[in-house]
Scaffold this active site. Structure first.
Site, PDB file in Angstrom:
ATOM      1  N   ARG A  91      -1.274 -12.634   9.615  1.00 48.52           N
ATOM      2  CA  ARG A  91      -0.085 -12.777  10.446  1.00 48.52           C
ATOM      3  C   ARG A  91       0.567 -14.114  10.093  1.00 48.52           C
ATOM      4  O   ARG A  91      -0.119 -15.088   9.758  1.00 48.52           O
ATOM      5  CB  ARG A  91      -0.446 -12.762  11.936  1.00 48.52           C
TER       6      ARG A  91
ATOM      7  N   LYS B  58      -4.998 -13.642  16.983  1.00 48.60           N
ATOM      8  CA  LYS B  58      -4.491 -13.022  18.204  1.00 48.60           C
ATOM      9  C   LYS B  58      -5.606 -12.932  19.247  1.00 48.60           C
ATOM     10  O   LYS B  58      -6.756 -12.702  18.909  1.00 48.60           O
ATOM     11  CB  LYS B  58      -3.947 -11.628  17.886  1.00 48.60           C
TER      12      LYS B  58
ATOM     13  N   HIS C 215       6.978  -9.442   8.176  1.00 45.71           N
ATOM     14  CA  HIS C 215       5.777  -8.746   8.627  1.00 45.71           C
ATOM     15  C   HIS C 215       5.412  -7.578   7.713  1.00 45.71           C
ATOM     16  O   HIS C 215       4.273  -7.108   7.720  1.00 45.71           O
ATOM     17  CB  HIS C 215       5.968  -8.244  10.057  1.00 45.71           C
TER      18      HIS C 215
ATOM     19  N   ARG D 124       2.298  -7.961   5.548  1.00 50.60           N
ATOM     20  CA  ARG D 124       1.026  -7.590   6.182  1.00 50.60           C
ATOM     21  C   ARG D 124       0.870  -6.069   6.190  1.00 50.60           C
ATOM     22  O   ARG D 124      -0.204  -5.540   5.899  1.00 50.60           O
ATOM     23  CB  ARG D 124       0.978  -8.139   7.609  1.00 50.60           C
TER      24      ARG D 124
ATOM     25  N   HIS E 258      -7.599  -7.133  14.143  1.00 53.12           N
ATOM     26  CA  HIS E 258      -7.094  -6.246  15.183  1.00 53.12           C
ATOM     27  C   HIS E 258      -8.047  -6.216  16.375  1.00 53.12           C
ATOM     28  O   HIS E 258      -9.269  -6.224  16.200  1.00 53.12           O
ATOM     29  CB  HIS E 258      -6.939  -4.817  14.647  1.00 53.12           C
TER      30      HIS E 258
ATOM     31  N   TYR F 251      -1.554   2.513  10.536  1.00 52.35           N
ATOM     32  CA  TYR F 251      -1.073   2.366   9.161  1.00 52.35           C
ATOM     33  C   TYR F 251      -1.224   3.660   8.357  1.00 52.35           C
ATOM     34  O   TYR F 251      -0.631   3.796   7.290  1.00 52.35           O
ATOM     35  CB  TYR F 251      -1.824   1.241   8.449  1.00 52.35           C
TER      36      TYR F 251
END
Length: 304
Positions: free
Chosen positions: A141, A164, A237, A240, A271, A280
């Site tokens: 990220r 995150k 983004h 990624r 994640h 994805y």
């Protein structure tokens, strides 16, 4: 009574690794509003009244979704708590933007164009060059990359301290990626750039993530990879997103191998849930074709 339940609810989310600061603030504001009327349980009309005091539609929607989620939690323990219907103040989340899969030659062109950014002869052009390269090579990220410190490049890889939900992780690096980072550090030293952040501008600090987004989009437009201002297209983004998709495309089509690969990729990307990684799978014709073939085999009873 409401405040006690809210404290328990907040503690639960904090135990799961969430910061939950804004939600906690909204919840306690609601509790003060409702308890002033003597409420001991959530009430639909009181929730509506409180949300209507918001300064904007966005704030009202955020307040409503926060209180509704708490109401669901509270009602699971005591049916006297009322839960309003979903979507009264608008949809909870906007749909994800359509991703752009960036080709390798496009990444290379953007990185090369970054070296021509002003001010020439300073560290800033090199910073964007190597920053974009690291994002493409690792799927980090942008916030994680900009939070890196020089000391986070260790023998075993890169230490991600600002992931995150406050999570930390160690990601392995390909030899070429490590060599590129070491070349960047050598360039920093040659140009006399200072600061503890890994990626720095002439001010000795990491660029703001908004600035990184703006620079990337500007270069993409300059190279013809994105339309004029006001149109959707290639985003920072997407580096990624492309990393994750290419990783999945390289995996064996065997379902057990895919399951192991997905678990590993989910951890690598940081994640919170593997469900975020499975998103994805819808990204490219290659993946969709594999999914379609496997689904047909399952339907015909041919899959293992």
């Amino acid at each position: 009574m409401l405040s006690i339940h809210i404290s328990r609810y907040v503690a639960l989310h904090r135990s799961l690794g969430r910061k939950f600061a804004e939600q906690e603030r909204f919840l306690h504001l609601y509790a003060a509003f409702a308890e002033a009327f003597g409420d001991r349980y959530t009430k639909v009309e009181r929730i509506y009244d409180w949300c209507h005091t918001s300064t904007s539609q966005y704030v009202a929607k955020t307040r409503f979704n926060t209180i509704r989620n708490f109401s669901l939690f509270a009602q699971a323990e005591d049916l006297q708590h009322e839960v309003p219907p979903a979507g009264v103040f608008g949809r909870g989340k906007r749909p994800r933007p359509t991703p752009t899969i960036i080709e390798a030659h496009q990444v290379q062109a953007i990185m090369a164009a970054a070296l021509d950014l002003p001010p020439r002869g300073t560290i800033s052009p090199f910073t964007y060059h190597y920053l974009f390269g690291l994002l493409a090579a690792t799927g980090l990220r942008i916030s994680e990359a900009l939070a890196l410190q020089c000391t986070d490049l260790v023998e075993d890889g890169l230490i991600i301290r600002n992931g995150k939900f406050g999570k930390q992780r160690l990601i392995a690096l390909q030899p070429s990626t490590r060599q590129a980072l070491e070349a960047y550090l050598a360039t920093r030293a040659r140009l006399g750039a200072t600061g503890s952040d890994l990626f720095v501008t002439i001010r000795g600090r990491a660029p703001h993530k908004v600035r990184a987004h703006v620079v990337f989009v500007r270069l993409a437009r300059q190279l013809g990879y994105r339309g004029p201002t006001g149109t959707a297209g290639m985003r920072l983004h997407d580096l990624r997103h492309t990393f994750a998709v290419r990783s999945l495309e390289s995996c064996s089509p065997d379902r057990e191998a895919v399951a192991h690969h997905m678990a590993g990729l989910s951890v690598y990307l940081g994640h919170a849930s593997i469900a975020n990684t499975y998103w994805y799978l819808q990204a490219t014709p290659v993946l969709l074709r594999d999914i379609a073939v496997t689904s047909e085999q399952l339907f015909l009873g041919e899959a293992a």
